[in-house]
Design a protein around this motif. Structure first.
Motif, short mmCIF file in Angstrom:
data_model
loop_
_atom_site.label_atom_id
_atom_site.label_comp_id
_atom_site.label_asym_id
_atom_site.label_seq_id
_atom_site.Cartn_x
_atom_site.Cartn_y
_atom_site.Cartn_z
N PRO A 99 -3.72 -14.12 -8.51
CA PRO A 99 -4.62 -15.10 -8.41
C PRO A 99 -4.62 -15.76 -9.66
CG PRO A 99 -5.37 -12.81 -8.38
CD PRO A 99 -4.10 -12.65 -8.18
N GLU A 100 -4.18 -15.49 -10.78
CA GLU A 100 -4.66 -15.92 -12.17
C GLU A 100 -3.35 -16.09 -13.09
OE1 GLU A 100 -7.93 -13.44 -12.46
OE2 GLU A 100 -6.50 -11.80 -13.47
N ALA A 101 -3.38 -16.79 -14.16
CA ALA A 101 -2.41 -16.95 -15.17
C ALA A 101 -2.13 -15.44 -15.64
CB ALA A 101 -2.83 -17.72 -16.16
N LEU A 102 -0.92 -15.24 -16.05
CA LEU A 102 -0.58 -13.88 -16.89
C LEU A 102 -0.92 -13.98 -18.29
CD1 LEU A 102 0.79 -13.51 -14.02
CD2 LEU A 102 2.67 -12.32 -15.33
N SER A 103 -1.36 -12.87 -18.57
CA SER A 103 -1.58 -12.81 -20.37
C SER A 103 -0.41 -12.88 -20.91
CB SER A 103 -2.55 -11.62 -20.79
OG SER A 103 -1.92 -10.68 -20.34
N ILE A 104 -0.30 -13.03 -22.32
CA ILE A 104 0.84 -13.03 -23.19
C ILE A 104 1.41 -11.57 -22.98
CG2 ILE A 104 1.81 -13.07 -25.43
CD1 ILE A 104 0.12 -15.62 -25.90
N ASP A 105 0.44 -10.65 -23.06
CA ASP A 105 0.55 -9.35 -22.99
C ASP A 105 1.29 -8.74 -21.82
OD1 ASP A 105 -0.15 -7.51 -25.13
OD2 ASP A 105 -1.61 -6.28 -23.83
N GLN A 106 0.80 -9.31 -20.76
CA GLN A 106 1.47 -8.87 -19.49
C GLN A 106 3.13 -9.21 -19.32
OE1 GLN A 106 -1.46 -10.71 -16.92
NE2 GLN A 106 -2.30 -8.84 -16.18
N LEU A 107 3.07 -10.69 -19.76
CA LEU A 107 4.48 -11.05 -19.91
C LEU A 107 5.50 -10.44 -20.70
CD1 LEU A 107 3.87 -14.86 -19.86
CD2 LEU A 107 4.94 -13.73 -18.03
N GLU A 108 5.18 -10.02 -21.80
CA GLU A 108 5.93 -9.17 -22.79
C GLU A 108 6.37 -7.86 -22.14
OE1 GLU A 108 4.52 -10.88 -27.16
OE2 GLU A 108 3.89 -8.85 -26.36
#
Ligand code: ATP
Ligand code: MG
Length: 914
Positions: free
Chosen positions: A632-641
């Motif tokens: 449902p929402e944009a991924l955080s930089i943390d999640q992407l890493e």
């Protein structure tokens, strides 16, 4: 309830009966049709078999039975208007069917239908009727054959056969293509079911206007191929396609007068009643909202389980509309808090056994429904109020139809779907211009880049390919399975050219520069599917003829037939020449790395984000991979890493891939993820990664590396959204990733050079520069103020008091608005009473700032009026507070003249205070 006739039992009876007659049970395909971009939703049982009838696909069985999930809320079949208002139409329903692909025909189909209805289910024989086809245009043969078989059935009343024309009893897939007569079974439910008893002259009858006679089952006999409106040719193989609505037969066998009173739907109505606290009488008085909510909750649950979450376009829009519409009907009966999840949960309970995807996706379903209700609640009230205003206005103007543009604005601004706007309009006996709505929506979607192109297969070419395939098979050059396809084990094969196609024609030979399609007995070129692009490469002469063909694409236009598409680069390839077909190996290895990385990414997304993050589309190309998933929402930089790191960890783990062919059922049982909108055969290719326990388990026909270490490295390039609820990640691996690393390193080195810093010091150096820049900005502002002060002192000599108050008019070339305002302030500090007009030309445009002291404002003077007075002849305008205003203009040549008029303006205003 009689256990013999629960909805679930009846569904199973049907399937078991046909399994006993040698049919293979085929699970329902997804509501999202596989490989068919033209159709929004599966709307009948035949959708998953369409290619079999068209001859472009083959199945390992010739008899099939199924219970298919169907939707009819859009396109040619749209029953939305009837849902809730009648007892028999739903947005989602199940269609039972039995199928013959060139196997049995009318006799067996009719005999078995009769046996199932009268012997397994004990329907009264004397109340059953059959309709058969008779062409009102006398162009197509009457279906006396079917009528004859009906009359032979034991206990069938021979007078109960009726003939009807094309509308009722002739079935066509499209303008051209397979078609044939059909035969329907109708049941006379008795006079008490007639709902038109008070209509003078009404007579009950088969295909009549009342509800006494009910159509139960439609048996379609596909025996022709339509070539044109007037041309039919008999099909070499005849097929049977039958359809029986499950809810309807259940209502008959449970002896109730409405689908909503069957155990497939009434538990949902009961939940709604528990939520409203209504008495039975109140429930009966509000039966339409109850039905709509039950129906829509069921549809939403099945849609979301098939990966269709609420959104703004196409299928996702329908999901959104269905939930919002249910929410609005809920609010009509006092349900103002999100409630649908509770109804949807009941749907999962009732249907979960037969449709395990519901259970598997329970939390996704409930979350999505509730979130969508919440989103809607935030705006619905404002939207409805706005709509009420619009409707009142058109009524006053004597108009009956709300313009489509206005309806679209309501959707775009308040999220009010057209269908709800129409519900509300109709409650007031008005309507909505639907075509206008769609136009506005189309424009909007094109403007926002969401337009979609649809690809359709050219029908004539299919015919040509089929002919060629048949010829090659008859000549024994191709075996019955067609071209042998194995892209998995080799990158090179050898064989004689079976056909060269140029301009749609099979030719003997081709010459340099020709665009051709080449057919070989076998190929190792991958044909685009499952998101992985086709291979490219070369086909060259194997015995010294010296010709070469560059292959740009590989396609499978019909089942069993594969063509290599490309250009002759050299020489004259000729039919029967021996050829070597060679895949561009480097490109292919890039693709394999990206494909395996896609599986690792899918796994990692679920590990980091949760099980709801499921694949919603993918592209596997040589230079990158693209992966769409539900979240449902944009991924955080943390999640992407975390995700990137996880994938790279599994690459470094160098796990071997295990690839096996196995029955679909076994693979699913072992935990494989099947994708929505994909078609799977009986046997599937199953790819697992991870030791000792696999962490990735997918069904996939793509090509993969041997072990994950081959991927090298995985880098995410971007993350964004494609539509509501769907995110997209683009990433690179192997050579592509190395290139990115190189480019990034080069950029960093350039930056370091420009900054005269070491790589590691770049961020600190940039911070330093930014700090310096901010200090400089402050200094510049300070200097400007000082400059203004100096200029102001110089201008003091020009203050004119001839109007009775101090007036300063100054035109200062190339001075910005801030400085002018600064000077107006200084003037105010210096003169308790007075007027300043400060002008300048910047970038070839005049600016004017006027300040007026408080005492003069009290007399009625207004700086805004003054600047407007000055700017008018300059082709401009402006405004502001009574004490300070600003204006701009276009024509700089008139500025001086305009300023000269200020004393006159001031005098007249001082003499005529307001
Ligand atoms: P109807 O005239 O009732 O709309 P149809 O001619 O559109 O039916 P078919 O396309 O022949 O129906 O589909 C076969 C069966 O599927 C029907 O006999 C009916 O039982 C069922 N069916 C069709 N539409 C719906 C619907 N919207 N909801 C529930 N069942 C349906
Ligand atoms: Mg219909």
């Amino acid at each position: 309830m009689d256990q013999k006739f629960t909805g679930a039992r009846i569904r199973q009876d049907f399937i078991d009966y046909f399994i006993k007659q040698g049919h293979t049970f085929v699970p329902s395909s997804s509501l999202v049709p596989g490989g068919d971009a033209t159709l929004l939703f599966t709307n009948a049982g035949m959708v998953q078999f369409k290619d079999v009838f068209l001859g472009t696909d083959k199945r390992p069985y010739t008899r099939a039975a199924n219970s298919q999930k169907c939707m009819r809320v859009a396109g040619k079949h749209n029953d939305l208007d009837d849902v809730g208002r009648d007892d028999t139409h739903h947005t989602f329903f199940e269609m039972l069917g039995n199928w013959s692909f060139g196997d049995y025909y009318k006799k067996e189909a009719i005999t078995w239908a009769w046996q199932l209805l009268t012997e397994v289910w004990d329907l009264p024989k004397e109340h059953l009727y059959a309709t058969c086809f008779e062409d009102e245009k006398r162009q197509i043969e009457s279906d006396d054959e079917a009528a004859g078989y009906w009359r032979q059935q034991p206990g069938f009343d021979p007078t109960h056969v009726y003939f009807f024309g094309r509308k009722d009893n002739f079935w066509e897939m499209a303008e051209i293509g397979p078609c044939g007569p059909c035969s329907e079974v109708h049941l006379d439910r008795g006079p008490k079911y007639c709902n038109m008893q008070d209509v003078p002259g009404h007579v009950c009858g088969v295909n009549g206007a009342c509800q006494r006679f009910l159509e139960l089952w439609n048996l379609v006999f596909i025996q022709y191929n339509r070539l044109s409106p007037l041309q039919l040719e008999p099909l070499p193989a005849k097929h049977v396609d039958t359809g029986m609505g499950l809810e309807r037969i259940v209502s008959v066998l449970q002896d109730v007068d409405s689908n909503y009173k069957t155990d497939l739907l009434f538990p949902m109505l009961d939940i709604v009643q528990r939520l409203t606290g209504h008495s039975d009488a109140e429930r009966a008085a509000n039966i339409t909202p109850y039905r709509v909510i039950a129906d829509h909750a069921r549809t939403a649950a099945f849609l979301i389980a098939d990966g269709v979450v609420p959104g703004n376009i196409r299928r996702n829009y329908i999901c959104r509309m269905i939930i919002r519409r249910a929410a609005r009907f809920g609010s009509k009966i006092g349900l103002d808090e999100p409630f649908l999840a509770q109804v949807a949960d009941e749907v999962i309970r009732i249907y979960g056994n037969f449709y395990p995807e519901l259970v598997k996706n329970r939390s996704t379903i409930l979350d999505n429904v509730t979130r969508e209700e919440q989103r809607f609640q935030r705006t619905v009230e404002a939207g409805v109020t706005k709509l009420e205003g619009m409707l009142a206005r058109i009524k006053r103007q004597g108009i009956q139809i709300l313009p489509g543009g206005q309806a679209f604005d309501l959707y775009a601004t308040y999220g009010l779907p057209l269908e709800i706007t129409r519900d509300i309009a109709r409650e007031q006996h008005l309507d909505v211009d639907e075509a206008g709505f769609n136009e506005a929506k189309e424009e909007h979607s094109i403007a926002s880049g969401g337009g979609e192109a649809l690809g359709i297969m050219e029908t004539e070419r299919v015919g040509a390919y089929t002919d060629l395939l048949n010829t090659l098979q008859t000549q024994g050059k191709l075996d019955p399975e067609g071209v042998y396809y194995d892209p998995y084990n080799r990158l090179e094969v050898e064989g004689a050219i079976l056909a060269i196609i140029r301009g749609g024609q099979s030719v003997e030979s081709a010459i340099t520069g020709d665009q051709v399609e080449i057919v070989l007995p076998e190929t190792c070129f991958y044909v685009e599917s499952g998101g992985q692009v086709s291979d490219t490469g070369m086909i060259v002469s194997a015995n010294g003829h010296g010709w070469e063909i560059r292959v740009d694409d590989t396609r499978k236009p019909i089942a069993g037939f594969i063509v290599h598409i490309g250009e002759v680069m050299l020489g004259q390839p000729t039919r029967a020449d021996m050829a070597i077909a060679r895949v561009d190996a480097q490109r292919r290895r890039d693709i394999m790395r990206n494909h395996t990385a896609t599986h690792l990414l899918h796994h990692e997304l679920q590990a980091v984000l949760g099980a709801h993050a499921r694949q919603a589309g993918s592209l596997v190309a040589p230079d990158r991979l693209r992966f769409d998933f539900t979240h449902p929402e944009a991924l955080s930089i943390d999640q992407l890493e975390q995700i990137e790191a996880g994938v790279n960890r599994n690459i470094l783990g160098d796990y071997q891939l295990h690839i096996a062919n196995k029955p679909l059922k076994q693979a699913i049982f072992e935990g494989a993820t099947a994708l929505f909108g994909e078609k799977y055969g009986e046997t599937v290719r199953n790819i697992t990664i991870g030791d000792p326990e696999p962490f990735s388990n997918e069904l996939c026909g793509g090509t993969h590396v041997e072990s994950t270490g081959d991927i090298g490295i995985f880098l995410i390039l971007s993350e964004g959204s494609t539509s509501a609820g769907i995110r997209r990640i683009e990433a690179v691996t192997g050579r592509g990733a190395y290139e990115i690393v190189q480019i990034r390193t080069r950029l960093l080195k350039n930056a370091a050079e420009l900054l005269s810093a070491k790589l590691i010091d770049i961020p600190a150096r940039i911070e330093e520069l930014l700090a310096e820049q901010s200090t400089s900005r402050k200094q510049i502002a300070l200097l400007k103020r000082e400059l203004a002060a100096t200029e102001f002192v110089r201008q003091l000599g020009n203050v004119d008091t001839s109007t009775g108050v101090p007036l300063l008019i100054a035109n200062l070339p190339d001075t910005d608005a801030d400085t002018l305002r600064e000077m107006a302030d200084m003037f105010r500090q210096r003169f308790a009473s007075g007027v300043s007009v400060l002008a300048s030309v910047q970038e070839n445009r005049p600016i004017i700032i006027a300040g007026i002291s408080d005492d003069l404002v009290r007399l009625g003077l207004h700086a805004g009026e003054l600047v407007k007075f000055i700017a008018a002849p300059l082709g401009g305008g402006g405004g502001g507070k009574p004490t300070l205003a600003q204006a701009g203009g276009k024509d700089t040549t008139k500025l001086d003249v305009a300023l000269k008029a200020v004393p006159g303006w001031l005098k007249s205003h001082l003499n005529n205070p307001k």
